[in-house]
Scaffold this active site. Sequence first.
Site, PDB file in Angstrom:
ATOM      1  N   SER A 594      38.999 -10.494 108.071  1.00  0.00           N
ATOM      2  CA  SER A 594      40.169  -9.963 107.365  1.00  0.00           C
ATOM      3  C   SER A 594      41.338  -9.810 108.346  1.00  0.00           C
ATOM      4  CB  SER A 594      39.815  -8.643 106.676  1.00  0.00           C
ATOM      5  OG  SER A 594      40.829  -8.254 105.780  1.00  0.00           O
ATOM      6  N   ASP A 669      37.812 -14.545  96.607  1.00  0.00           N
ATOM      7  CA  ASP A 669      38.420 -13.405  97.302  1.00  0.00           C
ATOM      8  C   ASP A 669      39.704 -12.990  96.576  1.00  0.00           C
ATOM      9  OD1 ASP A 669      39.557 -11.606  99.105  1.00  0.00           O
ATOM     10  OD2 ASP A 669      38.862 -12.707 100.858  1.00  0.00           O
ATOM     11  N   HIS A 701      35.831 -10.938  99.067  1.00  0.00           N
ATOM     12  CA  HIS A 701      36.241 -10.651 100.438  1.00  0.00           C
ATOM     13  C   HIS A 701      35.062 -10.242 101.326  1.00  0.00           C
ATOM     14  CE1 HIS A 701      39.359 -10.077 103.364  1.00  0.00           C
ATOM     15  NE2 HIS A 701      39.091  -8.805 103.558  1.00  0.00           N
TER      16      HIS A 701
END
Length: 743
Positions: A594, A669, A701
Amino acid sequence: MKLRYFVAIVGFLTTSLIYSQDKQITLEDIWSGVFRTEGMQALHSMNNGTQYSVLNYNRQNGTATIDIYDYKTLKKVKTLVSSEDIQEIRGFFDYTFSKDESKVVLTTNEIPVYRRSALGEYYVYDINTKQLTKVSDQMVQEPTLSPDGTKIAYGFENNLYIKDLNSGKVTQVTDDGEKNKIINGITDWVYEEEFSFVRAFDWNADSNLIAFIRFDESEVPEFSMDVYGSGLYQTQQVFKYPKAGEKNSKVSLHLYDLQANKLQELEVDKTYEDFYIPRIKWTNDPNVLSAQYMNRHQNELDLWFIDTYAIDYDLVLQEKDDAYIDVTFNLTFLKDNSFIWTSEKDGFNHIYHYDKSGKLINQVTDGNWEVTDYYGFNEKANTIYYQSTENGSINRDVYSIKLNGKNKTQLTKTEGTNSASFSADFTYFINTHSSATTPYEYTLHDSKNGNLVKGIKDNDRLAQKVGDYVTSKKEFSTINVNGNDLNMWMIKPADFDENKQYPLFMYQYSGPGSQQVANRWNGANDYWYQMLAQQGYIVVCVDGRGTGFKGADFKKVTQKELGKYEVEDQIEAAKKLGALPYIDASRIGIWGWSYGGFMSSNALFKGNDVFKMAIAVAPVTSWRFYDTIYTERYMTTPDENPSGYDDNSPINHVDKLKGDFLLIHGTGDDNVHVQNTMRMVEALIQADKQFEWMIYPDKNHGIYGGNTRLHLYKKMTNFIHKTLGDKIEDNKKEEKESSKIKG
C-alpha cells in the site's frame, strides 16, 4: 542386540531433541495458523461493574454462547445466551447489548461490503423473556438499539428504518435513498475508509430523536472494477469514488422526531462551501446534538452544539492547524455537559477539559510524548484513564490522572505494549500486554494502583512452540538519518557471524502517523522475517520522518510532499546500514504494501545506486489516483499542488529503474485501484524497463482468501532469493565443497 537397541533409542531421543530446537519456520507454518494467538473475543464490561461477558464460539459445531464472568474471581458465573437454546438460529459470531443490558443484538450472518461495512442478518434477543426477534428479512446495515431498548434503527438500500420491538411496526424514515446517488445514515465509501466509521446516525438519550448524515453522491465520479468470478462473462462493480481534486458527496445533517413523525434538516449558522461532517454525537442533554464540521483541506475543525428543541446553534470550539487536524472518537461528555477533548495543538497529542460553552478549563496531560488512546472518565473518582508513549515511542503504557491534571499514576508495569479494557465502574481493568519477546497475555488489575489481581489468559503454549524453532532476537535501536534519530529494529541470522557479509532486506510502511517499529508480539510478517533471517538475510525496519508518536512536527514535516522526506530517509538509512562491515552493500532490497509499496517503488527508482531490488504490493503509483479525504489532507488538491503530486509519484520516475522490480496487485482492490499498477506497467513498458509482476484476480487490498496468501508470499520469497540471495547460495555451495574436501 540389547545394547544396540538402547543406543538406537538414545540416538533417536537425542536427534529428536536437537530437531525440536532446530525447526525452521516455513511459509506453510505461517499461513496455516501454526502461530495463531489466543485472545478474549468480544469482551464487554457489564453495567454492574463486577462482571464481564465474553463470546465463546465453538468452531466445530458453529454454536456460540455469551458467558458472564466475575472480575474478582475470574470464574464463570453463568451463560447468559446460548445459541443451542434458540431454535431459530444455529449460532452467532458477534453481539451488542442494549444500554440497560436487557436485550442483545446477535449477528448470525454478514457479507462484507468494504473495509468496515457489511450487510448482515441480525436478531434481537430479550434476555428476560427469552424472545427472539429478527431485525429484518433483508440483509441490513448497522442495527442499533435505542437507549431504552424498545426500538432498533438500521440502514437498508440507502434508507434509514426504525423497528418497534414491542409492536413489530417498521417505520421508513427516509425514502430518497438510491444506489450511487443518495445515502441516508450510512457513510459513503470515502468517509468509511478515511474517517473510519459506517454508522452515520445516532440515538438521543431519550430514544425519541435520531440524528443522521445524508450523503448526496450524485456528482461524485464513478469507478468500476471488473469482477471475473467463475462465470462465462465478467461482471462489474460500480461505485462512487472521489479521487483527489474531484467532487465529494454533498453532506447534510438531519433530525427525525419519532413522536411527531417529523423529518427536518439541521443547518448551522455558518456558511460552508466544501466541507465534511466527520462526527456526530448526542450530548447528555437529550435535545443537544454535537456535530463536527471540517473544511476540505481538513486544517480547520468546528465543534457545534445544536439545540434541536430551540433550534439554536452554538459554535463551542474551533481548531486550526498549518497542516491538518486528526479526527478522533475521544469526545466525551461529563454530567454537566463539560467535555473531554484530545488535540495536538501544543505539538503533541494531549487531553483537554472544556466547559459546555467551549471555554478551556485545563489541559489535563502535558509533555513531549503522545496520548495514544483515551479509555474514559470515572465520575466518582474524578479520574481519567489513558494510554501513552511516556515510556518511549515504541512502547505503550496505561495511566490514570485526575481531571485537574494532578496525581498521575502509571498503572502498567511491564515494558512493551499495554492496552486496557476497564470495568463499567472503573474498579478493575483487563490489561492486554505483549512485547517482541512475550506473546499476548491478559491480566486483571486494580485501577487505583495497577496492582495485579489475577492472570486471565496467556499464550505460553505458543511461546513454547515458537521456542522449538530457530529464531533471532528483534534488536531495537535508533539510527541517525538526516538529522533525526529514527526508530529501527533489526533481525540477524541466529548463526550471525560479524566477519561475514549478508544481504539486507528492508521493510517499511511510512504513511503519515503510522508505526512499524513497535515493541509488540509478532504478526504474520514477523515470522516471515524470521524465516528469511535464518536463510541468510538481515532484515531491518526504519520508521522515517512522517511516521507517528514522536510529535506533530516530526509527523507533519511531509505535508504537501508525500514521498519526499520518507524516501530520502529510507535511502540514507540503507546507505548507513550498507556501510556496516557485515552487510553486503551491493545486495540491499526494500519492500512494502500500500503506502509501503508506493515507498518501495520510489526508493528503487530514486535510490537506484543503493537498492538492488524492490517489491511493491498494491501500491499507490500516483496520488492523483487516490481518494480526496486521505490525499488532500496531506497534499491539498492537484490543482493547488501539482509538483507535490507529480515530483514524488513513482510513475513519473520509471526511467530511473536499474534494479529488479516485482509489482503485485489484486484486481478487486476498491481502495488502491489496480489502475495504479496498470498505469505503472504501461509507463515501465514505454520506458523499456524489464520487471516482474503478479495479478490476483478479484482480490481486494488485503490479497487473501483460499491459497492466495501462501502463493503471494512464495512469489515474494522466490523473488528475494533470486535477486538478493544469489551469493547465499554460492556461499553454501562453497562451504559444502570445503566440507567435502576436509572430509
